[in-house]
Design a protein around this motif. Sequence first.
Motif, mmCIF file in Angstrom:
data_model
loop_
_atom_site.group_PDB
_atom_site.id
_atom_site.type_symbol
_atom_site.label_atom_id
_atom_site.label_comp_id
_atom_site.label_asym_id
_atom_site.label_seq_id
_atom_site.Cartn_x
_atom_site.Cartn_y
_atom_site.Cartn_z
ATOM 1 N N SER A 175 0.865 -1.178 0.000
ATOM 2 C CA SER A 175 0.000 0.000 0.000
ATOM 3 C C SER A 175 0.897 1.222 0.000
ATOM 4 O O SER A 175 2.051 1.156 0.433
ATOM 5 C CB SER A 175 -0.901 0.024 1.239
ATOM 6 N N GLN A 176 0.351 2.320 -0.556
ATOM 7 C CA GLN A 176 1.168 3.520 -0.525
ATOM 8 C C GLN A 176 0.711 4.488 0.555
ATOM 9 O O GLN A 176 1.356 5.485 0.822
ATOM 10 C CB GLN A 176 1.161 4.211 -1.896
ATOM 11 N N THR A 177 -0.424 4.162 1.151
ATOM 12 C CA THR A 177 -0.915 4.994 2.249
ATOM 13 C C THR A 177 -1.355 4.097 3.387
ATOM 14 O O THR A 177 -1.578 2.910 3.198
ATOM 15 C CB THR A 177 -2.135 5.837 1.827
ATOM 16 N N VAL A 178 -1.459 4.651 4.548
ATOM 17 C CA VAL A 178 -1.925 3.892 5.698
ATOM 18 C C VAL A 178 -3.443 4.031 5.745
ATOM 19 O O VAL A 178 -3.955 5.160 5.784
ATOM 20 C CB VAL A 178 -1.312 4.431 6.996
ATOM 21 N N VAL A 181 5.231 4.062 6.236
ATOM 22 C CA VAL A 181 5.183 3.739 4.811
ATOM 23 C C VAL A 181 6.597 3.758 4.271
ATOM 24 O O VAL A 181 7.362 4.676 4.552
ATOM 25 C CB VAL A 181 4.334 4.776 4.025
ATOM 26 N N SER A 182 6.958 2.698 3.572
ATOM 27 C CA SER A 182 8.268 2.722 2.917
ATOM 28 C C SER A 182 8.081 2.200 1.491
ATOM 29 O O SER A 182 7.812 1.024 1.283
ATOM 30 C CB SER A 182 9.275 1.867 3.702
ATOM 31 N N GLY A 183 8.161 3.110 0.520
ATOM 32 C CA GLY A 183 7.925 2.744 -0.863
ATOM 33 C C GLY A 183 6.477 2.334 -1.054
ATOM 34 O O GLY A 183 5.560 3.069 -0.673
ATOM 35 N N ASP A 184 6.269 1.124 -1.607
ATOM 36 C CA ASP A 184 4.884 0.684 -1.810
ATOM 37 C C ASP A 184 4.467 -0.302 -0.718
ATOM 38 O O ASP A 184 3.557 -1.083 -0.884
ATOM 39 C CB ASP A 184 4.719 0.072 -3.203
ATOM 40 N N MET A 185 5.235 -0.294 0.409
ATOM 41 C CA MET A 185 4.920 -1.199 1.509
ATOM 42 C C MET A 185 4.620 -0.411 2.770
ATOM 43 O O MET A 185 5.192 0.650 3.002
ATOM 44 C CB MET A 185 6.091 -2.131 1.785
ATOM 45 N N VAL A 186 3.735 -1.014 3.571
ATOM 46 C CA VAL A 186 3.434 -0.393 4.862
ATOM 47 C C VAL A 186 3.793 -1.390 5.956
ATOM 48 O O VAL A 186 3.541 -2.579 5.832
ATOM 49 C CB VAL A 186 1.953 0.009 4.962
ATOM 50 N N ARG A 240 -8.927 -4.357 0.283
ATOM 51 C CA ARG A 240 -8.328 -5.177 -0.764
ATOM 52 C C ARG A 240 -6.816 -4.947 -0.863
ATOM 53 O O ARG A 240 -6.243 -4.778 -1.923
ATOM 54 C CB ARG A 240 -8.992 -4.927 -2.123
ATOM 55 N N LEU A 241 -6.219 -4.948 0.219
ATOM 56 C CA LEU A 241 -4.755 -4.776 0.227
ATOM 57 C C LEU A 241 -4.109 -6.138 0.388
ATOM 58 O O LEU A 241 -4.639 -7.002 1.086
ATOM 59 C CB LEU A 241 -4.317 -3.864 1.386
#
Lengths: 258, 308, 327
Positions: free
Chosen positions: C240-243, C256-261, C281-282
């Motif tokens: 995910s790109q956001t929390v 958030v780091s890159g496309d990972m949370v 749907r993550l």
Amino acid sequence: MNSRIGYIAFNTFREAVRDRVLYNLIAFALLLSGAAILVGEISIDIERLVVVNLGLTAVSLFGVVIAIFIGIGLVSKEIDKRTLYTVLSRPVRRWEFVVGKFFGLTGTLVVNTFFMALGVFLALLYVAHKFEKMDGWVLVALYFIVLQFLMVCALALFFSSFSTPLMSAVFTFALFVIGSLAEDLRGFARITHGLAGWIATAVAYVVPNFSALNVISQVAHGDAVPGRLILYNSVYALLYSTMAISGAVLIFQRRNLK
Amino acid sequence: MTAAWRVNLAAAVVLLFSMAGVAAMLDAIDRTRSGNAAEESLYLRSPKMLRRLSLGYTGLLADIYWTRAVQYFGEQHHSGTGDFRLLAPLLEITTELDPKLLPAYQFGATFLAPKPPNGAGLPGSALALMRYGIEHNPDQWRLYYNLGFLYYTELKDYAHAAQAFAQGAQLPVTNEFMPILAARMAQHAGEFDTARMLWFTTYQSTKESQIRENAVEHLLALQVDEDVTRLEQVVEKYRLQTGRWPGSMSDLERAGLIHGTPTDPKGHPYRLMAEGRIEVQDPQNIYFITKGLPPGAAPPQPPRQASK
Amino acid sequence: MAAIEILDLEKSYLVGFWRKRQKLALRPLRLTIEEGEVFGFLGPNGAGKTTTLKLLMGLVFPTAGTARILGKNLDDPEVKSQVGFLPEQPYFYDHLSARELLNYYGQLSGMPAKGRSARVEQMLARVGLSDSAGLQLRKFSKGMLQRVGLAQAILHDPKLVFLDEPMSGLDPMGRREVRDLIQQLRNEGKTVFFSTHILSDAEALCDRVGIIHQGELRGVGAVADLTSETRGKVEIIFYSQTVPVGLTSLGAEARVSGDMVNAVVPEEQQDAALEVLRRERLRLISLTPVRSSLEEYYIQKLQPAEAGDDARADDSRDKENRKGAGV
């Protein structure tokens, strides 16, 4: 004797031997044989005198130098190098360590002196071709020299128990010089009055009295040494060494090993 | 920590006992060796050799030999043997090692020349020592004084004594009595006054206690000698006036010849004996006196010095 | 019976020319080590580890407090025959060979002459020095000296072994061997008290560790507990790109780091959090309970502030743990 003291003494002796302390015997032998041959050549009727004077003086000085230079490192070197840690973490009491070290060093000196004495008598035989009755007094002088070593060792060990090797060497050497003039100091104390007199008297009792232990010139002239002096000197040297060693033990008992 | 404290306690007890033992043994050794020590210090008698062997530390060695000389004299004096054989070599070595050690010359002047048991009985050595001292310290009036003193008291050589005092009197720094002494020597006059002046100068010019005590004793003795001489003159005068010996000191007082009862320097009245002789009450109490003694008695000597 | 009981042992030195300033080397230390335990004493250089060991060996004397080893006072000579000690960077009489040194120490330890030399050879073999046993120690390398030190520490079969930085100066192979040796000692039922500043060694070997810093015991704990303990949180990692907002409301700490949370939530919110992800749907990457490592514990204890209480609390909790574990 406590067996641990024996082991420590033997290890001290072994260390001195392996550190080539006995090599001084070579220098001594060269000195003495050189002197004997030289005096034998010149032959001015004082061969015996020269050999005894030179031989015994060398025995004494060589021994004192060894006593000081090994003695001052006996305790402090073991603390510096931390060899003491693994010794004291065994069932070894601190006083046993100090006493063992003392016996080890005096043992080294006794062995050393034995060989030197042998050399002196050989040189005597060389210049005089036979032994005389008065040569027996040379043995007494050698015995007194060994007594002197006991005291120097004990003093070096005493200083070594609380001071750096350099300072211990300075203290011990200073006491050796003062002790050699001890009778003058006692004389001085006797003709001094007031506070200075008290201090001089106290100092005269505390410093080692090496004057009475030095009978080299006397025996070189073939003079007898009174039996009472032999007795008194023996007791004195033993008590003085005991005094210095117990002082060392008292200090070392409470010393923190950095 | 009980085990450790047991060791500490044992070591402390051993320490104390061995200290006491050491002191006792030292005294015993001293007793065995008294006299021996000075003897031994002179195995090497050549001052020049000693000088070489001192490795340059001549000052210290001189002090040591000087202490030995004083101690040796004190000990021999104390023991009463009257044997001062080693005094001369000890002083010679001392002054050879340090020619400027003035007290040694003064000591030598006082104790080398007199006959035993007051000194070594070596006036020759004493004179040689003074000459050696003057050679190395030509500006010290004390040495000339000592030389003159020796000539006067020991050798009765008034001409040389006068010469020595006169030389000393001409130094830039000198003592007020020096010219007077020189003059006195020339006249041989006023024996008591001269002697008194000499001993007084000695007393004044030293700090060494043995020399000082010696000078005091001599001054006291001079006083007695002078008193006795004068009293005997008074007695003689009384006899000439009355034709008989006085029976007591009060006879002399009634005749107006003396005032009060004369006493010696220690406070004891002088005694009037038969045939007008005057005696001190306790002849053993005042040393070096030559008068006022019982007939036939030798001049008393200082006893073995009380230990210091 | 406790192998080591340290009762408020304290050491301060007087420093400065006039010896007027006091330098505290060890604050009152209270610590109990049970028989058969392998205890790691951790701390940075100069923390007071060596001082503690020297106090226990009677090489320095405490300013206050006492300690008992195997139930006996420190200055009881009996104690020393059941204790082995390896000092830090040991140095021995270099005029002796390894064999002579061990023999000498055997004599000093009161080992009977009979069987002594056999035991010496055995120890030399155990530390891998059989080949250089006749060589004078002055020719030994640092690592070889360390091995001699180990050999002398266990020579007289002591019940309790103190090792000060036993791994220092050793190559990886040597470290491995020392680890094995300590492991063997543990299997033989010996108590081992060793100091180190290398955490992996402690983690691999110790039953318990104590952490000391600036002369102060900061904490004691059983290694098993410290490393298995979940702190009631789980870590959820997903793409995910956001929390997601729903996650934050659950009390998650997310980064958030890159496309990972990377989010950490309380354990009881685990299901709710997964529900949020499913709703949004993550894609889930991983879900793991949060474990604290020894290193984390160590770093935490080295922070200033939370000192005394913490340590004591840990200690008492620890005792219970030990009883339960029954080592």
